[in-house]
Design a protein around this motif. Structure first.
Motif, short mmCIF file in Angstrom:
data_model
loop_
_atom_site.label_atom_id
_atom_site.label_comp_id
_atom_site.label_asym_id
_atom_site.label_seq_id
_atom_site.Cartn_x
_atom_site.Cartn_y
_atom_site.Cartn_z
N LEU A 1 40.12 38.89 43.81
CA LEU A 1 39.66 38.36 42.59
C LEU A 1 40.68 37.49 41.89
O LEU A 1 40.43 36.41 41.39
CB LEU A 1 39.24 39.60 41.63
N CYS A 2 41.93 38.06 41.91
CA CYS A 2 43.06 37.16 41.13
C CYS A 2 43.01 35.83 41.70
O CYS A 2 43.43 34.68 41.34
CB CYS A 2 44.21 37.87 41.14
N LEU A 3 43.34 35.79 43.39
CA LEU A 3 43.14 34.46 44.21
C LEU A 3 42.22 33.83 44.03
O LEU A 3 42.15 32.51 43.78
CB LEU A 3 43.37 34.87 45.58
N LEU A 4 40.92 34.25 43.98
CA LEU A 4 39.76 33.56 43.80
C LEU A 4 39.51 32.70 42.28
O LEU A 4 39.35 31.69 42.12
CB LEU A 4 38.44 34.38 43.85
N ALA A 5 40.04 33.61 41.22
CA ALA A 5 40.25 32.89 39.98
C ALA A 5 41.40 31.88 39.91
O ALA A 5 40.94 30.83 39.21
CB ALA A 5 40.67 34.09 38.86
N LEU A 6 42.45 32.10 40.41
CA LEU A 6 43.43 30.89 40.60
C LEU A 6 42.83 29.84 41.29
O LEU A 6 43.38 28.42 41.05
CB LEU A 6 44.74 31.47 41.60
N ILE B 1 45.62 29.70 34.41
CA ILE B 1 44.91 30.69 33.93
C ILE B 1 45.65 31.96 33.59
O ILE B 1 46.73 32.23 34.41
CB ILE B 1 43.61 31.00 34.95
N GLY B 2 45.50 32.42 32.65
CA GLY B 2 46.08 33.87 32.28
C GLY B 2 45.40 34.77 32.49
O GLY B 2 44.43 34.93 33.25
N ILE B 3 46.24 36.03 32.57
CA ILE B 3 45.74 37.24 32.84
C ILE B 3 44.53 37.66 32.29
O ILE B 3 43.55 38.09 33.16
CB ILE B 3 46.95 38.57 32.57
N THR B 4 44.00 37.72 31.06
CA THR B 4 43.00 38.27 30.52
C THR B 4 42.14 37.22 30.90
O THR B 4 40.88 37.48 31.22
CB THR B 4 43.24 38.17 28.95
N PRO B 5 42.13 35.81 30.82
CA PRO B 5 41.14 35.09 31.40
C PRO B 5 40.97 35.13 33.21
O PRO B 5 39.61 35.09 33.42
CB PRO B 5 41.53 33.40 31.16
N ILE B 6 41.72 35.65 33.82
CA ILE B 6 41.37 35.98 35.15
C ILE B 6 40.32 37.38 35.36
O ILE B 6 39.38 37.31 35.87
CB ILE B 6 42.86 36.39 35.99
N MET B 7 40.81 38.12 34.10
CA MET B 7 39.79 39.41 34.34
C MET B 7 38.36 38.88 33.73
O MET B 7 37.61 39.64 34.39
CB MET B 7 40.52 40.65 33.36
N ASP B 8 38.29 38.28 32.59
CA ASP B 8 37.19 37.63 32.25
C ASP B 8 36.39 36.92 33.27
O ASP B 8 35.13 37.11 33.62
CB ASP B 8 37.25 36.87 31.08
N TRP B 9 37.10 36.28 34.00
CA TRP B 9 36.49 35.15 35.07
C TRP B 9 35.96 36.10 36.16
O TRP B 9 34.92 36.00 36.69
CB TRP B 9 37.47 34.24 35.71
N ALA B 10 36.47 37.06 36.52
CA ALA B 10 36.29 38.12 37.51
C ALA B 10 34.90 38.68 37.31
O ALA B 10 33.89 39.15 37.93
CB ALA B 10 37.28 39.13 38.16
#
Length: 134
Positions: free
Chosen positions: A31-36, A53-62
């Motif tokens: 999911l991190c890769l997909l968000a990146l 993209i930051g950590i919280t936005p990665i989590m929100d994106w997932a």
């Protein structure tokens, strides 16, 4: 196969083929890769992007794109057990927009490394294996 599952499975395959350690071959890292790459379920690998993209936005994106919700207290797990390894492996940059940003800054961001972006855009195509080996 459902697009949601397909992209996650593809990302897991990619992480393995890039040689990332087993500890990073999991859904969180996929999911991190997909968000990146801003690779939502309906997008194809050739459409991969490269947002900051930051950590919280990665989590929100997932959560928004893959219905994968993580508790806010797992931010450090994302940072330490996935993103640090992505940076160490050279597939992502940390704060490419401001390398002098403090390590503990809430504005910290990551971005896919350009050559990795080019490689990943070829996933599923004829050039993938050649580019991966090159």
């Amino acid at each position: 196969m459902h697009e949601r599952t397909q992209n996650i499975d593809d990302a897991l395959t990619i992480l393995a083929q890039l040689g990332l350690p087993r500890a990073q071959q999991n859904e969180r890292s996929a999911l991190c890769l997909l968000a990146l790459l801003d690779l939502s379920p309906a997008r194809k690998w050739k459409q991969a992007g490269n947002p900051l993209i930051g950590i919280t936005p990665i989590m929100d994106w997932a959560k928004a794109h893959y219905a994968s919700a993580y508790a806010p207290n797992t931010r450090e797990t994302f940072r330490r057990q996935t993103m640090h390894q992505f940076v160490a492996a050279g597939i992502a940059f940390y704060n490419p927009d401001d390398p002098t940003r403090a390590t503990n800054s809430p504005n910290a961001v990551y971005q896919i490394e350009p050559a990795t972006l080019d490689l990943l855009r070829s996933f599923g195509g004829k050039g993938w294996k050649n580019q991966l080996q090159g």
